[in-house]
Design an enzyme around this catalytic site. Structure first.
Site, PDB file in Angstrom:
ATOM      1  N   HIS A 262       0.829  -1.213   0.000  1.00 30.07           N
ATOM      2  CA  HIS A 262       0.000   0.000   0.000  1.00 30.07           C
ATOM      3  C   HIS A 262       0.864   1.264   0.000  1.00 30.07           C
ATOM      4  O   HIS A 262       0.522   2.245  -0.665  1.00 30.07           O
ATOM      5  CB  HIS A 262      -0.955   0.009   1.200  1.00 30.07           C
TER       6      HIS A 262
ATOM      7  N   ARG B  29       0.762   4.112  -2.984  1.00 29.63           N
ATOM      8  CA  ARG B  29       0.469   5.533  -2.768  1.00 29.63           C
ATOM      9  C   ARG B  29       1.478   6.414  -3.472  1.00 29.63           C
ATOM     10  O   ARG B  29       1.125   7.476  -3.977  1.00 29.63           O
ATOM     11  CB  ARG B  29       0.447   5.859  -1.267  1.00 29.63           C
TER      12      ARG B  29
END
Length: 169
Positions: free
Chosen positions: A49, A53
């Site tokens: 994650h 991002r």
């Protein structure tokens, strides 16, 4: 400034939608993570994650102390994305914190902040009734938390199959 609440099932696209909206709202962004890497699979998920991002995000980990984090970070003037309230609730229950008191404090904090805030949460009440008393307590607490947060947010969206449905705002 707008408070936006994104709900959906697991892997529905709600986090991706929240990230996109936050990126449209400002250059300086904070990702408030409530997950804890308690096993190898979760550590790998968290790392993935962070990579997804990309640049332009500052990550703050707040598995339990979400309120103090939001209060401190709101003063910094950045767009805030909280992912996710479901894990925060699970952490609160695991550590035997008073969920109602924490929910009240979160709603007061959201009501008073002057920053763009995006909050992600799971809608867990659409499935089967949980088999265990703990599962039912969690489902009920999640439903109450979601209702309270939706009430104080300006915009509420439900995301399914990557598609947002505007419920409020």
């Amino acid at each position: 400034m707008t408070k936006t609440f994104l709900l959906g099932g697991a892997r529905s696209g709600k986090s991706r939608r929240a990230q996109w909206l936050a990126e449209q709202a400002g250059e300086a962004r904070i990702y408030v993570a409530t997950a804890e890497a308690l096993d190898a699979e979760m550590a790998e998920r968290i790392a993935r994650h962070k990579v997804d991002r990309g640049a332009g995000w500052r990550t703050v980990e707040a598995p339990l102390d979400l309120l103090s984090t939001l209060q401190a970070e709101a003063a910094a003037g950045e767009v805030i994305l909280v992912d996710c309230l479901t894990l925060w609730l699970s952490n609160l229950m695991h550590h035997e914190r008073d969920v109602e008191v924490q929910t009240d404090a979160l709603c007061k904090c959201l009501h008073s902040t002057s920053r763009h805030v995006f909050l992600v949460s799971n809608e867990v009440g659409l499935g089967l009734v949980p088999e265990t008393p703990l599962g039912r307590r969690f489902r009920d607490a999640q439903g109450r938390l979601n209702q309270r947060v939706a009430e104080v947010c300006d915009v509420v969206e439900f995301v399914a199959a990557g598609l947002p449905l505007r419920l409020k705002g």
